[in-house]
Design a protein around this motif. Structure first.
Motif, PDB file in Angstrom:
ATOM      1  N   PRO A  29       0.676  -0.953   0.186  1.00  0.00           N
ATOM      2  CA  PRO A  29      -0.099   0.109   0.211  1.00  0.00           C
ATOM      3  C   PRO A  29       0.871   1.173   0.025  1.00  0.00           C
ATOM      4  CG  PRO A  29       0.079  -1.067   2.112  1.00  0.00           C
ATOM      5  CD  PRO A  29       0.995  -1.782   1.522  1.00  0.00           C
ATOM      6  N   GLY A  30       0.217   2.191  -0.741  1.00  0.00           N
ATOM      7  CA  GLY A  30       0.902   3.706  -0.491  1.00  0.00           C
ATOM      8  C   GLY A  30       2.326   3.560  -1.200  1.00  0.00           C
ATOM      9  N   VAL A  31       3.248   4.437  -1.213  1.00  0.00           N
ATOM     10  CA  VAL A  31       4.388   4.678  -1.975  1.00  0.00           C
ATOM     11  C   VAL A  31       5.557   4.571  -1.106  1.00  0.00           C
ATOM     12  CG1 VAL A  31       5.686   5.998  -3.946  1.00  0.00           C
ATOM     13  CG2 VAL A  31       3.257   5.957  -3.765  1.00  0.00           C
ATOM     14  N   PRO A  32       5.957   3.403  -0.474  1.00  0.00           N
ATOM     15  CA  PRO A  32       7.011   3.220   0.554  1.00  0.00           C
ATOM     16  C   PRO A  32       8.326   4.117   0.059  1.00  0.00           C
ATOM     17  CG  PRO A  32       6.094   1.288   0.195  1.00  0.00           C
ATOM     18  CD  PRO A  32       5.650   1.915  -0.834  1.00  0.00           C
ATOM     19  N   GLY A  33       8.573   4.972   1.033  1.00  0.00           N
ATOM     20  CA  GLY A  33       9.902   5.562   1.054  1.00  0.00           C
ATOM     21  C   GLY A  33      10.038   6.481  -0.491  1.00  0.00           C
ATOM     22  N   GLY A  34       8.928   6.743  -0.875  1.00  0.00           N
ATOM     23  CA  GLY A  34       8.981   7.361  -2.425  1.00  0.00           C
ATOM     24  C   GLY A  34       9.260   6.380  -3.541  1.00  0.00           C
ATOM     25  N   ALA A  35       9.236   5.293  -3.300  1.00  0.00           N
ATOM     26  CA  ALA A  35       9.754   4.207  -4.394  1.00  0.00           C
ATOM     27  C   ALA A  35       8.895   4.256  -5.615  1.00  0.00           C
ATOM     28  CB  ALA A  35       9.822   2.982  -3.750  1.00  0.00           C
ATOM     29  N   VAL A  36       9.120   3.914  -6.748  1.00  0.00           N
ATOM     30  CA  VAL A  36       8.286   4.234  -7.972  1.00  0.00           C
ATOM     31  C   VAL A  36       7.856   2.684  -8.091  1.00  0.00           C
ATOM     32  CG1 VAL A  36       8.404   4.742 -10.328  1.00  0.00           C
ATOM     33  CG2 VAL A  36       9.625   5.896  -8.766  1.00  0.00           C
ATOM     34  N   PRO A  37       6.518   2.553  -8.383  1.00  0.00           N
ATOM     35  CA  PRO A  37       6.152   1.062  -8.922  1.00  0.00           C
ATOM     36  C   PRO A  37       6.210   0.849  -9.873  1.00  0.00           C
ATOM     37  CG  PRO A  37       4.268   2.704  -8.752  1.00  0.00           C
ATOM     38  CD  PRO A  37       5.389   3.325  -8.120  1.00  0.00           C
ATOM     39  N   ILE A  38       6.643  -0.474 -10.268  1.00  0.00           N
ATOM     40  CA  ILE A  38       6.445  -0.913 -11.617  1.00  0.00           C
ATOM     41  C   ILE A  38       5.073  -1.267 -12.098  1.00  0.00           C
ATOM     42  CG2 ILE A  38       6.763  -3.420 -11.041  1.00  0.00           C
ATOM     43  CD1 ILE A  38       8.464  -1.794 -14.037  1.00  0.00           C
ATOM     44  N   TRP A  55     -17.412  14.465  -0.241  1.00  0.00           N
ATOM     45  CA  TRP A  55     -16.128  14.871  -0.674  1.00  0.00           C
ATOM     46  C   TRP A  55     -15.278  14.060  -1.465  1.00  0.00           C
ATOM     47  CZ3 TRP A  55     -11.364  12.312   0.635  1.00  0.00           C
ATOM     48  CH2 TRP A  55     -10.141  13.032   0.384  1.00  0.00           C
ATOM     49  N   ARG A  56     -14.587  14.657  -2.544  1.00  0.00           N
ATOM     50  CA  ARG A  56     -13.896  13.834  -3.470  1.00  0.00           C
ATOM     51  C   ARG A  56     -12.346  14.382  -3.638  1.00  0.00           C
ATOM     52  NH1 ARG A  56     -15.411  13.217  -9.834  1.00  0.00           N
ATOM     53  NH2 ARG A  56     -13.413  12.626 -10.722  1.00  0.00           N
ATOM     54  N   GLY A  57     -11.488  13.454  -3.171  1.00  0.00           N
ATOM     55  CA  GLY A  57     -10.078  13.883  -3.188  1.00  0.00           C
ATOM     56  C   GLY A  57      -9.492  13.681  -4.615  1.00  0.00           C
ATOM     57  N   GLU A  58      -8.179  13.959  -4.765  1.00  0.00           N
ATOM     58  CA  GLU A  58      -7.383  14.028  -5.809  1.00  0.00           C
ATOM     59  C   GLU A  58      -6.975  12.510  -6.405  1.00  0.00           C
ATOM     60  OE1 GLU A  58      -7.124  16.372  -8.120  1.00  0.00           O
ATOM     61  OE2 GLU A  58      -8.107  17.750  -6.880  1.00  0.00           O
ATOM     62  N   PRO A  59      -6.851  12.140  -7.492  1.00  0.00           N
ATOM     63  CA  PRO A  59      -6.291  10.553  -7.706  1.00  0.00           C
ATOM     64  C   PRO A  59      -5.003  10.497  -7.126  1.00  0.00           C
ATOM     65  CG  PRO A  59      -6.870  11.838  -9.768  1.00  0.00           C
ATOM     66  CD  PRO A  59      -7.032  12.960  -8.816  1.00  0.00           C
ATOM     67  N   VAL A  60      -4.670   9.237  -6.531  1.00  0.00           N
ATOM     68  CA  VAL A  60      -3.772   9.055  -5.753  1.00  0.00           C
ATOM     69  C   VAL A  60      -2.686   7.697  -5.878  1.00  0.00           C
ATOM     70  CG1 VAL A  60      -5.046   8.102  -3.657  1.00  0.00           C
ATOM     71  CG2 VAL A  60      -2.707   9.168  -3.168  1.00  0.00           C
ATOM     72  N   LYS A  61      -1.700   7.670  -5.868  1.00  0.00           N
ATOM     73  CA  LYS A  61      -0.868   6.462  -6.105  1.00  0.00           C
ATOM     74  C   LYS A  61      -1.128   5.656  -4.572  1.00  0.00           C
ATOM     75  CE  LYS A  61       2.257   8.031  -9.405  1.00  0.00           C
ATOM     76  NZ  LYS A  61       3.530   7.967 -10.085  1.00  0.00           N
ATOM     77  N   ALA A  62      -1.998   4.813  -4.473  1.00  0.00           N
ATOM     78  CA  ALA A  62      -2.481   4.196  -3.286  1.00  0.00           C
ATOM     79  C   ALA A  62      -1.920   2.721  -2.900  1.00  0.00           C
ATOM     80  CB  ALA A  62      -4.050   4.247  -3.157  1.00  0.00           C
ATOM     81  N   ALA A  63      -1.459   2.012  -4.123  1.00  0.00           N
ATOM     82  CA  ALA A  63      -0.881   0.873  -4.096  1.00  0.00           C
ATOM     83  C   ALA A  63      -0.185   0.292  -5.209  1.00  0.00           C
ATOM     84  CB  ALA A  63      -1.926  -0.145  -3.605  1.00  0.00           C
ATOM     85  N   GLY A  64       0.815  -0.594  -5.197  1.00  0.00           N
ATOM     86  CA  GLY A  64       1.143  -0.953  -6.349  1.00  0.00           C
ATOM     87  C   GLY A  64       2.288  -1.959  -6.278  1.00  0.00           C
ATOM     88  N   TRP A  65       2.691  -2.596  -7.272  1.00  0.00           N
ATOM     89  CA  TRP A  65       3.821  -3.540  -7.297  1.00  0.00           C
ATOM     90  C   TRP A  65       5.263  -2.756  -7.402  1.00  0.00           C
ATOM     91  CZ3 TRP A  65       2.929  -8.705  -6.278  1.00  0.00           C
ATOM     92  CH2 TRP A  65       1.586  -9.011  -6.594  1.00  0.00           C
ATOM     93  N   PHE A  66       6.163  -3.293  -6.444  1.00  0.00           N
ATOM     94  CA  PHE A  66       7.347  -2.767  -6.393  1.00  0.00           C
ATOM     95  C   PHE A  66       8.540  -3.773  -6.547  1.00  0.00           C
ATOM     96  CE2 PHE A  66       4.493   0.162  -4.014  1.00  0.00           C
ATOM     97  CZ  PHE A  66       4.696   1.379  -4.515  1.00  0.00           C
ATOM     98  N   ARG A  67       9.423  -3.422  -7.273  1.00  0.00           N
ATOM     99  CA  ARG A  67      10.529  -4.140  -7.584  1.00  0.00           C
ATOM    100  C   ARG A  67      11.703  -4.153  -6.396  1.00  0.00           C
ATOM    101  NH1 ARG A  67      12.861  -3.461 -13.763  1.00  0.00           N
ATOM    102  NH2 ARG A  67      11.229  -4.326 -14.946  1.00  0.00           N
TER     103      ARG A  67
END
Length: 254
Positions: free
Chosen positions: A78-87, A192-204
């Motif tokens: 979940p989220g973007v751990p440590g600012g990492a870029v998901p694949i 209430w509607r927020g902005e699109p967010v990188k909420a989860a992903g696959w990380f190398r």
């Protein structure tokens, strides 16, 4: 959504789990480890179906639950751990980055989140930011800090919505793509509607090697509609995975 919502108690939180995939590569027989932080503890069927699917795509899998396993090549987090870029980024029903929302009943007369002061609210347990942290941050921007006794932590998005529909709460967090089909038929409104967010992903991860690309490609091709049972390990709003920023080109999905 069942009678359990009639009680004013917190629902079970999201449990942490992981998947361990082993894929033979080249003559050396090296293994690829893939970890998943699961949105559920009910993983048996999903484990089998995901293993079977990956096998058909050239990614033989030995599925285990251990997100701390050394040598991970890929991890769903979940989220973007440590600012990492998901694949691969998790995307919603519309193939877009998810959008956090507060949802209320149309009959409640709540048209803005500032009117949620002193109301009972349903959030979703777990680390992914749509379930609690982003919606609660939006409340804080309005000067609203809910009292602990007015926050109900559901185990998933369906349960949070159930608390709202059963009049146990005045509002519930959700994701826009996930909740859209339920709005009109249940007289619900987005307050209430927020902005699109990188909420989860696959990380190398540190153990990544080129053989893991077969697994990445397989994951990018699969959607929740292809196999709902396989997707129960991911948050309910996750309908698939896309290369970073590729969803922005899907104008027809807006």
């Amino acid at each position: 959504m069942n009678s359990a919502f009639e009680s004013r108690r917190a629902l079970p939180g999201i449990l942490l789990a992981g998947l361990l995939f082993t894929t033979p590569v080249s003559a050396g027989g090296a293994r690829i480890l893939i970890g998943v932080e699961s949105a559920t503890s009910v993983t048996g069927v999903a484990r089998y179906r995901l293993t079977d699917y990956l096998r058909t795509q050239g990614c033989e899998a030995d599925v285990r639950f251990n997100t701390e396993a050394p040598g991970l090549a890929l991890a769903f987090l979940p989220g973007v751990p440590g600012g990492a870029v998901p694949i691969l980024e998790a995307v919603n029903r519309d193939g877009q980055l998810p959008v956090p929302v507060w949802v209320t009943r149309g009959t409640a007369g709540v048209r803005h989140i500032r009117e949620l002061q002193g109301r009972d609210l349903a959030t979703v347990a777990g680390k992914e930011p749509l379930g609690a942290s982003l919606p609660l941050a939006a409340l804080r921007q309005q000067g609203i800090i809910p009292e602990p006794g007015r926050l109900y932590e559901a185990g998933d998005y369906s349960s949070a919505l159930g608390l709202l529909l059963h009049n146990n709460t005045h509002a519930a967090v959700s994701e826009l793509g996930f909740v859209k089909p339920f709005l009109t038929g249940n007289n619900l409104v987005v307050s209430w509607r927020g902005e699109p967010v990188k909420a989860a992903g696959w990380f190398r991860q540190a153990g990544w090697n080129p053989a893991a690309e077969a697994c990445e490609q397989a994951l990018a091709r699969r959607q929740r509609s292809d196999d709902p049972q396989m997707f129960v390990i991911f948050p309910e709003w996750v309908f698939g995975f896309a290369l970073p920023d590729s969803q922005y080109s899907k104008d027809s999905m807006q």
